[in-house]
Design a protein around this motif. Structure first.
Motif, PDB file in Angstrom:
ATOM      1  N   PRO A   1       0.789  -1.244   0.000  1.00  0.00           N
ATOM      2  CA  PRO A   1       0.000   0.000   0.000  1.00  0.00           C
ATOM      3  C   PRO A   1       0.816   1.286   0.000  1.00  0.00           C
ATOM      4  N   TRP A   2       2.137   1.215   0.060  1.00  0.00           N
ATOM      5  CA  TRP A   2       2.987   2.406   0.050  1.00  0.00           C
ATOM      6  C   TRP A   2       3.964   2.351  -1.127  1.00  0.00           C
ATOM      7  N   ARG A   3       4.305   3.520  -1.646  1.00  0.00           N
ATOM      8  CA  ARG A   3       5.427   3.626  -2.574  1.00  0.00           C
ATOM      9  C   ARG A   3       6.695   3.746  -1.738  1.00  0.00           C
ATOM     10  N   VAL A   4       7.671   2.908  -2.019  1.00  0.00           N
ATOM     11  CA  VAL A   4       8.810   2.782  -1.118  1.00  0.00           C
ATOM     12  C   VAL A   4      10.119   3.153  -1.811  1.00  0.00           C
ATOM     13  N   LEU A   5      10.916   3.956  -1.119  1.00  0.00           N
ATOM     14  CA  LEU A   5      12.320   4.174  -1.481  1.00  0.00           C
ATOM     15  C   LEU A   5      13.143   3.264  -0.580  1.00  0.00           C
ATOM     16  N   LYS A   6      13.857   2.324  -1.177  1.00  0.00           N
ATOM     17  CA  LYS A   6      14.662   1.384  -0.397  1.00  0.00           C
ATOM     18  C   LYS A   6      16.131   1.767  -0.481  1.00  0.00           C
ATOM     19  N   LEU A   7      16.699   2.037   0.684  1.00  0.00           N
ATOM     20  CA  LEU A   7      18.092   2.429   0.821  1.00  0.00           C
ATOM     21  C   LEU A   7      18.808   1.409   1.695  1.00  0.00           C
ATOM     22  N   ALA A   8      20.085   1.191   1.428  1.00  0.00           N
ATOM     23  CA  ALA A   8      20.842   0.245   2.244  1.00  0.00           C
ATOM     24  C   ALA A   8      22.272   0.725   2.410  1.00  0.00           C
ATOM     25  N   LEU A   9      22.800   0.518   3.613  1.00  0.00           N
ATOM     26  CA  LEU A   9      24.217   0.752   3.869  1.00  0.00           C
ATOM     27  C   LEU A   9      24.934  -0.575   3.663  1.00  0.00           C
ATOM     28  N   LEU A  10      25.778  -0.630   2.647  1.00  0.00           N
ATOM     29  CA  LEU A  10      26.448  -1.877   2.290  1.00  0.00           C
ATOM     30  C   LEU A  10      27.953  -1.634   2.212  1.00  0.00           C
ATOM     31  N   PRO A  11      28.701  -2.086   3.213  1.00  0.00           N
ATOM     32  CA  PRO A  11      30.143  -1.823   3.242  1.00  0.00           C
ATOM     33  C   PRO A  11      30.859  -2.507   2.075  1.00  0.00           C
ATOM     34  N   THR A  12      31.745  -1.764   1.430  1.00  0.00           N
ATOM     35  CA  THR A  12      32.570  -2.370   0.385  1.00  0.00           C
ATOM     36  C   THR A  12      33.807  -3.034   0.977  1.00  0.00           C
ATOM     37  N   ASP A  13      34.225  -2.582   2.158  1.00  0.00           N
ATOM     38  CA  ASP A  13      35.371  -3.179   2.840  1.00  0.00           C
ATOM     39  C   ASP A  13      34.851  -3.935   4.063  1.00  0.00           C
ATOM     40  N   ARG A  14      34.743  -5.246   3.918  1.00  0.00           N
ATOM     41  CA  ARG A  14      34.192  -6.058   5.006  1.00  0.00           C
ATOM     42  C   ARG A  14      35.059  -5.991   6.267  1.00  0.00           C
ATOM     43  N   ALA A  15      36.367  -5.786   6.096  1.00  0.00           N
ATOM     44  CA  ALA A  15      37.268  -5.742   7.248  1.00  0.00           C
ATOM     45  C   ALA A  15      36.924  -4.590   8.186  1.00  0.00           C
ATOM     46  N   ILE A  16      36.530  -3.451   7.603  1.00  0.00           N
ATOM     47  CA  ILE A  16      36.159  -2.307   8.435  1.00  0.00           C
ATOM     48  C   ILE A  16      34.903  -2.617   9.238  1.00  0.00           C
ATOM     49  N   LEU A  17      33.944  -3.281   8.611  1.00  0.00           N
ATOM     50  CA  LEU A  17      32.733  -3.671   9.334  1.00  0.00           C
ATOM     51  C   LEU A  17      33.080  -4.630  10.461  1.00  0.00           C
ATOM     52  N   HIS A  18      33.970  -5.570  10.212  1.00  0.00           N
ATOM     53  CA  HIS A  18      34.379  -6.518  11.258  1.00  0.00           C
ATOM     54  C   HIS A  18      35.025  -5.789  12.435  1.00  0.00           C
ATOM     55  N   GLN A  19      35.812  -4.772  12.139  1.00  0.00           N
ATOM     56  CA  GLN A  19      36.425  -3.986  13.218  1.00  0.00           C
ATOM     57  C   GLN A  19      35.360  -3.255  14.028  1.00  0.00           C
ATOM     58  N   ARG A  20      34.378  -2.712  13.333  1.00  0.00           N
ATOM     59  CA  ARG A  20      33.292  -2.017  14.034  1.00  0.00           C
ATOM     60  C   ARG A  20      32.509  -2.981  14.925  1.00  0.00           C
ATOM     61  N   ILE A  21      32.273  -4.188  14.418  1.00  0.00           N
ATOM     62  CA  ILE A  21      31.553  -5.195  15.194  1.00  0.00           C
ATOM     63  C   ILE A  21      32.326  -5.547  16.458  1.00  0.00           C
ATOM     64  N   ALA A  22      33.631  -5.756  16.338  1.00  0.00           N
ATOM     65  CA  ALA A  22      34.454  -6.103  17.503  1.00  0.00           C
ATOM     66  C   ALA A  22      34.468  -4.961  18.513  1.00  0.00           C
ATOM     67  N   ARG A  23      34.630  -3.721  18.027  1.00  0.00           N
ATOM     68  CA  ARG A  23      34.650  -2.574  18.955  1.00  0.00           C
ATOM     69  C   ARG A  23      33.316  -2.433  19.664  1.00  0.00           C
ATOM     70  N   ARG A  24      32.231  -2.632  18.931  1.00  0.00           N
ATOM     71  CA  ARG A  24      30.924  -2.480  19.565  1.00  0.00           C
ATOM     72  C   ARG A  24      30.678  -3.582  20.590  1.00  0.00           C
ATOM     73  N   PHE A  25      31.107  -4.808  20.280  1.00  0.00           N
ATOM     74  CA  PHE A  25      30.913  -5.893  21.250  1.00  0.00           C
ATOM     75  C   PHE A  25      31.708  -5.605  22.523  1.00  0.00           C
ATOM     76  N   ASP A  26      32.933  -5.128  22.368  1.00  0.00           N
ATOM     77  CA  ASP A  26      33.730  -4.789  23.549  1.00  0.00           C
ATOM     78  C   ASP A  26      33.091  -3.645  24.334  1.00  0.00           C
ATOM     79  N   ALA A  27      32.508  -2.688  23.619  1.00  0.00           N
ATOM     80  CA  ALA A  27      31.824  -1.590  24.300  1.00  0.00           C
ATOM     81  C   ALA A  27      30.604  -2.096  25.071  1.00  0.00           C
ATOM     82  N   MET A  28      29.922  -3.081  24.507  1.00  0.00           N
ATOM     83  CA  MET A  28      28.787  -3.685  25.210  1.00  0.00           C
ATOM     84  C   MET A  28      29.254  -4.358  26.507  1.00  0.00           C
TER      85      MET A  28
END
Length: 320
Positions: free
Chosen positions: A191-218
């Motif tokens: 029932p809605w017209r949708v604009l679909k946007l996504a954040l998709l990292p091109t460098d997976r290593a940077i995402l992995h670093q962010r995941i590790a830092r966030r887990f440690d922060a948790m």
């Protein structure tokens, strides 16, 4: 030409730790959008640190619908999410505003936009038997079984995703048909017209670093104390969907004495990376989604341009 007068909606998707929440808040402030969470863990009250739930000050300034709506003892399904999200979106649209749905739970986005098929209700006897088999043989063995029966469903389900594996095998046993052949029946126009946007990292290593830092922060923020509090309630157990959430499952096992602190941390980070991998795979299969690298310096501006164009074109169409 026929005019599409459906109201507008925006989806902002991406893997865990890609920066969706911060960007969604920026867009909400810039364009006056109403935020709706699309996250299977944020629905649960009392699960704040391990879900990276926006803090109270952020939620006060940028309210998110469908956060803290369910007790962890109560399972929450994609079908329930679809009903709740549609109701929220209808209320937002009725006020003349635009909903911005933000999150990483692909199943919820898919259920919302494509609908759900008329699948059979859960069968307790079948579930008990499948759970017993998994305990004896391991979920990867059951995943291999699914791959022989329904390769398409197996390609979309992780080999240790107990909840979805169990449901896929259960549906096949109850209906005699592959799950993948039943999931898109009765699809109706969204029932809605949708604009679909996504954040998709091109460098997976940077995402992995962010995941590790966030887990440690948790961990530093008291994640294990949060899980200890959940365990102390006495009515929660490891088989509940809430407790099977990434991070919580590993913390529960650690507090059961099954892992030492280092192994717990490594397992938690690895499970989060695997979640991100599944989320990225799902996003890459949707060619209607506009992809943006979250590391690009001009990210807020280019995404804002896409939203501005969508809102301008959509509202002009509506006025015709």
């Amino acid at each position: 030409m026929p005019t599409d007068i459906r109201p507008l909606a925006i989806f902002l998707m991406g893997p865990t730790a890609s920066g969706k929440t911060a960007l969604a808040c920026q867009l909400s402030e810039l364009f006056g959008l109403d935020l709706v969470s699309v996250d299977s863990a944020l629905v649960y009250r009392g699960m704040d640190i391990g879900t990276a739930k926006p803090d109270s000050s952020t939620l006060a300034r940028y309210p998110h619908a469908l956060v803290d709506i369910r007790d962890p003892a109560q399972p929450y399904s994609a079908a329930e999410f679809r009903i709740d999200a549609m109701n929220v979106m209808q209320r937002i649209s009725a006020r003349g505003r635009v909903p911005l749905l933000v999150g990483g739970t692909g199943l919820y986005f898919r259920a919302l936009q494509q609908g759900l098929s008329d699948l059979p209700e859960a069968d307790p006897a079948v579930r008990v038997r499948l759970t017993s088999e998994a305990a004896r043989l391991g979920w990867p063995v059951l995943h291999a079984r699914l791959a022989q029966i329904d390769p398409l469903a197996a390609s979309r389900i992780g080999c240790n995703d107990a909840q979805r594996l169990q449901r896929a095998l259960e549906v096949i046993e109850l209906t005699g048909q592959p799950l993948s052949s039943q999931q898109h029946r009765g699809h109706r126009r969204f029932p809605w017209r949708v604009l679909k946007l996504a954040l998709l990292p091109t460098d997976r290593a940077i995402l992995h670093q962010r995941i590790a830092r966030r887990f440690d922060a948790m961990l530093a923020a008291g994640f294990l104390d949060e899980v200890r509090g959940l365990r102390a309630r006495g009515d929660l157990h490891a088989d509940l969907p809430a407790i099977r959430a990434v991070g919580y499952r590993q913390a529960w096992e650690h507090l059961d004495g099954l892992t030492d602190p280092d192994e717990f941390r490594n397992r938690g980070i690895f499970a989060t990376r695997q979640l991100a991998k599944r989320q990225i795979t799902w996003l890459r299969g949707d060619f209607a989604t506009r992809m943006f690298d979250p590391q690009r310096a001009d990210l807020p501006g280019v995404v804002a341009d896409a939203v501005r164009q969508f809102l301008g074109n959509g509202r002009a169409t509506t006025r015709r």
